[in-house]
Enzyme design. Sequence first.
Site, PDB file in Angstrom:
ATOM      1  N   TYR A 204       3.194   3.439 -17.641  1.00 53.34           N
ATOM      2  CA  TYR A 204       4.323   2.960 -16.815  1.00 53.34           C
ATOM      3  C   TYR A 204       5.477   2.517 -17.697  1.00 53.34           C
ATOM      4  O   TYR A 204       5.271   1.854 -18.729  1.00 53.34           O
ATOM      5  CB  TYR A 204       3.909   1.769 -15.931  1.00 53.34           C
ATOM      6  CG  TYR A 204       5.151   1.050 -15.436  1.00 53.34           C
ATOM      7  CD1 TYR A 204       5.596  -0.119 -16.057  1.00 53.34           C
ATOM      8  CD2 TYR A 204       5.928   1.610 -14.428  1.00 53.34           C
ATOM      9  CE1 TYR A 204       6.781  -0.738 -15.655  1.00 53.34           C
ATOM     10  CE2 TYR A 204       7.106   0.998 -14.016  1.00 53.34           C
ATOM     11  CZ  TYR A 204       7.541  -0.163 -14.628  1.00 53.34           C
ATOM     12  OH  TYR A 204       8.700  -0.752 -14.235  1.00 53.34           O
ATOM     13  N   HIS A 256       2.358  -3.845 -14.716  1.00 55.66           N
ATOM     14  CA  HIS A 256       2.463  -2.989 -13.536  1.00 55.66           C
ATOM     15  C   HIS A 256       1.117  -2.781 -12.844  1.00 55.66           C
ATOM     16  O   HIS A 256       0.819  -1.690 -12.358  1.00 55.66           O
ATOM     17  CB  HIS A 256       3.064  -1.633 -13.925  1.00 55.66           C
ATOM     18  CG  HIS A 256       3.903  -1.035 -12.846  1.00 55.66           C
ATOM     19  ND1 HIS A 256       3.424  -0.127 -11.950  1.00 55.66           N
ATOM     20  CD2 HIS A 256       5.194  -1.241 -12.509  1.00 55.66           C
ATOM     21  CE1 HIS A 256       4.372   0.226 -11.118  1.00 55.66           C
ATOM     22  NE2 HIS A 256       5.463  -0.426 -11.417  1.00 55.66           N
TER      23      HIS A 256
HETATM   24  C1  GCO Z   1      10.093  -3.291 -11.935  1.00 52.83           C
HETATM   25  C2  GCO Z   1       9.235  -2.425 -11.071  1.00 52.83           C
HETATM   26  C3  GCO Z   1       9.728  -1.036 -10.849  1.00 52.83           C
HETATM   27  C4  GCO Z   1       8.822  -0.305  -9.883  1.00 52.83           C
HETATM   28  C5  GCO Z   1       9.635   0.512  -8.916  1.00 52.83           C
HETATM   29  C6  GCO Z   1       8.748   1.174  -7.872  1.00 52.83           C
HETATM   30  O1  GCO Z   1       9.551  -4.252 -12.490  1.00 52.83           O
HETATM   31  O2  GCO Z   1      11.313  -3.037 -11.930  1.00 52.83           O
HETATM   32  O3  GCO Z   1       7.909  -2.446 -11.559  1.00 52.83           O
HETATM   33  O4  GCO Z   1       9.889  -0.338 -12.030  1.00 52.83           O
HETATM   34  O5  GCO Z   1       7.917   0.527 -10.557  1.00 52.83           O
HETATM   35  O6  GCO Z   1      10.562  -0.333  -8.316  1.00 52.83           O
HETATM   36  O7  GCO Z   1       9.485   1.960  -6.997  1.00 52.83           O
HETATM   37 MG    MG Z   2       7.511  -4.492 -12.033  1.00 57.46          MG
END
Ligand code: GCO
Ligand code: MG
Length: 451
Positions: A204, A256
């Site tokens: 992620y 995440h």
């Molecule tokens: C963050 C979030 C996003 C999400 C996204 C999902 O901390 O900004 O984790 O990166 O993954 O908003 O649609």
């Molecule tokens: Mg996030």
Amino acid sequence: MDRRQWLQRLGLSAGVISLPFVSAGGASGQETKPPDVTPRHLPPLKITDVKTILTAPAGIRLVVVKVLTNEPGLYGLGCATFTQRARVVKTAVDEFLRPFLIGKNPLAIEDVWQSCYVSSYWRNGPVLGNALSGVDMALWDILGKRAGMPVFQLLGGKCRNAVDTYRHASGTNLKEVEDAVRKAMEAGFRHVRAQIGVEGQATYGAGTSAVKGTSETERARTETWEPRQYTRLVPKMFEHLRVQLGDDVELLHDTHERIPPILAMQLCRDLEPYKLFFLEDPFSPEDVGYFEKLRALTSTPLAMGELFNNPNEWLSLVSGRLIDFIRIHMSQIGGLTPARKVAALCEFFAVRTAWHGPGDVSPVGHAANVHLDLATPNFGVQESRIFTQAEQDVFPGCPELKNGYYYASDRPGLGIDLNEELAAKFPITDDPPFDMRWGNLRRRDGAITKP
Ligand code: GCO
Ligand code: MG
């Protein structure tokens, strides 16, 4: 004197107590109607239409609601962005909230919120929360325009001059991440979120892929996810960043929700020497029961909330002082009306706000974040976005980002507008679905893993 005589003495016939209440309907029977919120010196306002605009000026689906009133030129905008199900939110607004709202007084913000919230009987959840948020933020926008004040003034006024923000930095190796963090620092950011890709893994937030040139969505189709390499690499990343960039920069990280709770607990311990500003989403919402154990185990500051929809997801975390930052996606819980209540709740437990603010929050949503941030004593930090030129053109009046601070406009309401004609030039296309990666992320053995 017996009981009967006593009651008669009181003018009450025994058995039937007819106390001097007014009739059930109230003195005039008016009390059962929706409260009248029209200031005496102004003509009554009515909602005449509610529109949902889907647009993707930066390639990310955004959902914005526009509430029109019977006062020519007086309308409000609200963010209803649930990017993975944008069309479903549009249906929830257009088919269900719109007929319920037409004719209502837009100044009755709390009454409209409460009635919309229970109008579906079953409530909470990303679709209905976002639909309600689009309306709610628009009503705050209308109220500000009518009062001639920016929303932060309606919320009690500024308790800070500007909103400190954090920027994302990522890379596929230590040097790339270091360069990205340094670039953010040179741009004036005091807080930087650092993420690193794991070779051959669908990590992620690593931005570019470990396999050059492929996107994170592509990778989720081809690569798998194994947490061990990641939990070994992240502490090495922060050791490298501290050695290269020093202790002053505030470093953040977003796990995440993608690793087993026990690995998240080990990771929080392993990161203690690097004094993070916060570690985000150590657990998935389904595993918030682990926070009690994690809180007792580590001094790493904890942030949670972007996936929350229901008050019962955050109430015990806040009242138990089990987290340090609340990361709710404001439109997910129904907009500014509930968010300001969350901020107030958190103040009493020294939990600070850090509203969700990536690319899948519209500039209208970012504006709402900033107005609330300005008026919140227990503000923590604001996730910020470098708006593309197309986003700035579609949404004139985006919050200004300068030297790592967000500045809200002083114009009445949320201070942002929407160029519908231009928005239509960035239609939502469903291929490839932006959210392809979320339902496609698998472990080595093929099992689906939380995204
Ligand atoms: C963050 C979030 C996003 C999400 C996204 C999902 O901390 O900004 O984790 O990166 O993954 O908003 O649609
Ligand atoms: Mg996030």
